[in-house]
Design a protein around this motif. Structure first.
Motif, PDB file in Angstrom:
ATOM      1  N   ILE A 162       0.853  -1.194   0.000  1.00 16.54           N
ATOM      2  CA  ILE A 162       0.000   0.000   0.000  1.00 16.54           C
ATOM      3  C   ILE A 162       0.880   1.233   0.000  1.00 16.54           C
ATOM      4  O   ILE A 162       1.748   1.397   0.856  1.00 16.54           O
ATOM      5  N   SER A 163       0.657   2.099  -0.991  1.00 15.97           N
ATOM      6  CA  SER A 163       1.473   3.297  -1.100  1.00 15.97           C
ATOM      7  C   SER A 163       0.796   4.527  -0.512  1.00 15.97           C
ATOM      8  O   SER A 163       1.451   5.534  -0.279  1.00 15.97           O
ATOM      9  N   GLY A 164      -0.489   4.462  -0.274  1.00 17.37           N
ATOM     10  CA  GLY A 164      -1.167   5.617   0.310  1.00 17.37           C
ATOM     11  C   GLY A 164      -2.586   5.289   0.727  1.00 17.37           C
ATOM     12  O   GLY A 164      -3.227   4.399   0.171  1.00 17.37           O
TER      13      GLY A 164
ATOM     14  N   ASP B 139      -2.338   1.215  -4.133  1.00 21.53           N
ATOM     15  CA  ASP B 139      -1.267   0.220  -4.059  1.00 21.53           C
ATOM     16  C   ASP B 139      -0.535   0.164  -5.385  1.00 21.53           C
ATOM     17  O   ASP B 139      -0.860   0.870  -6.322  1.00 21.53           O
ATOM     18  N   ALA B 140       0.456  -0.693  -5.466  1.00 22.76           N
ATOM     19  CA  ALA B 140       1.312  -0.782  -6.641  1.00 22.76           C
ATOM     20  C   ALA B 140       0.802  -1.789  -7.668  1.00 22.76           C
ATOM     21  O   ALA B 140       1.494  -2.088  -8.627  1.00 22.76           O
ATOM     22  N   SER B 141      -0.403  -2.301  -7.506  1.00 22.52           N
ATOM     23  CA  SER B 141      -0.909  -3.313  -8.436  1.00 22.52           C
ATOM     24  C   SER B 141      -1.433  -2.666  -9.710  1.00 22.52           C
ATOM     25  O   SER B 141      -1.507  -1.444  -9.827  1.00 22.52           O
ATOM     26  N   THR B 142      -1.854  -3.493 -10.645  1.00 19.41           N
ATOM     27  CA  THR B 142      -2.401  -2.983 -11.894  1.00 19.41           C
ATOM     28  C   THR B 142      -3.755  -2.308 -11.682  1.00 19.41           C
ATOM     29  O   THR B 142      -4.122  -1.432 -12.440  1.00 19.41           O
ATOM     30  N   ASP B 143      -4.485  -2.734 -10.640  1.00 18.22           N
ATOM     31  CA  ASP B 143      -5.762  -2.083 -10.335  1.00 18.22           C
ATOM     32  C   ASP B 143      -5.530  -0.685  -9.787  1.00 18.22           C
ATOM     33  O   ASP B 143      -6.371   0.194  -9.961  1.00 18.22           O
ATOM     34  N   GLY B 144      -4.435  -0.483  -9.075  1.00 20.75           N
ATOM     35  CA  GLY B 144      -4.034   0.842  -8.645  1.00 20.75           C
ATOM     36  C   GLY B 144      -4.629   1.349  -7.357  1.00 20.75           C
ATOM     37  O   GLY B 144      -3.929   1.884  -6.529  1.00 20.75           O
ATOM     38  N   ARG B 145      -5.944   1.206  -7.187  1.00 23.50           N
ATOM     39  CA  ARG B 145      -6.565   1.747  -5.994  1.00 23.50           C
ATOM     40  C   ARG B 145      -7.890   1.065  -5.710  1.00 23.50           C
ATOM     41  O   ARG B 145      -8.547   0.570  -6.608  1.00 23.50           O
ATOM     42  N   VAL B 146      -8.239   1.080  -4.447  1.00 20.10           N
ATOM     43  CA  VAL B 146      -9.510   0.530  -4.001  1.00 20.10           C
ATOM     44  C   VAL B 146     -10.244   1.657  -3.292  1.00 20.10           C
ATOM     45  O   VAL B 146      -9.688   2.284  -2.383  1.00 20.10           O
ATOM     46  N   GLU B 147     -11.468   1.930  -3.721  1.00 25.23           N
ATOM     47  CA  GLU B 147     -12.274   2.966  -3.079  1.00 25.23           C
ATOM     48  C   GLU B 147     -13.316   2.292  -2.202  1.00 25.23           C
ATOM     49  O   GLU B 147     -14.113   1.490  -2.689  1.00 25.23           O
TER      50      GLU B 147
END
Length: 167
Positions: free
Chosen positions: A105-107, A128-136
């Motif tokens: 998790i980056s932020g 996060d650093a995954s391809t999905d990028g973020r979870v809202e």
């Protein structure tokens, strides 16, 4: 709502566990009130018992669709941050889960709109650093406190010695 301890790894403990704010059930509740008013109105207009039964069967279908479904989704969906990972679990019969290790998790940010402020909730954005990028995560109660606790845990995980002011 306690996260089941049998699903935690050795040495892992829950930092924050929450679910969506109950405000998510307001619109389904209003939908049922409208359906009830319509059922009473139409039921009062007709003299046929077959039509009246059909109206009430339709009303029960609306209740199941607009209340029971959203209520079960609300009840069975949890968001948990442990000292090692983020876990999203949902489902009653068919279950679904997503796990992100905290070190990926980056932020963790939050957004609070006007209506959210009234209800005391907001959107938690986990990047996060995954391809999905973020979870809202929408409608999280006390979102600022949750963000603060998770940020503290991320800081602790990174060693806590790093200065955040760039020097």
């Amino acid at each position: 709502m306690a996260f089941p301890s049998k699903l935690l790894n050795e040495g892992e403990h829950v930092v924050v566990s929450t679910r969506t704010h109950a405000k998510a059930l307001i619109l389904p509740g209003l939908g049922v009130l409208v359906a009830l008013a319509l059922a009473l109105f139409v039921g009062g207009l007709v003299d046929s018992s077959a039509v009246t039964i059909a109206v009430w069967v339709l009303f029960l279908a609306v209740v199941v669709w607009f209340v029971v479904g959203p209520f079960l989704r609300w009840l069975t969906t949890t968001y948990t941050f442990t000292n090692r990972r983020f876990i999203k679990r949902s489902g009653f019969i068919a279950k679904e889960g997503r796990t992100i290790p905290l070190n990926r998790i980056s932020g963790v940010d939050f957004e609070i709109g006007v209506i959210d402020r009234i209800f005391g909730c907001g959107t938690l954005v986990v990047s996060d650093a995954s391809t999905d990028g973020r979870v809202e995560l929408y409608d999280i109660p006390d979102v600022e406190q949750v963000q603060l606790q998770v940020s503290h845990e991320l800081h602790r995980l990174s060693g806590g010695d790093r200065r955040d002011d760039g020097t």
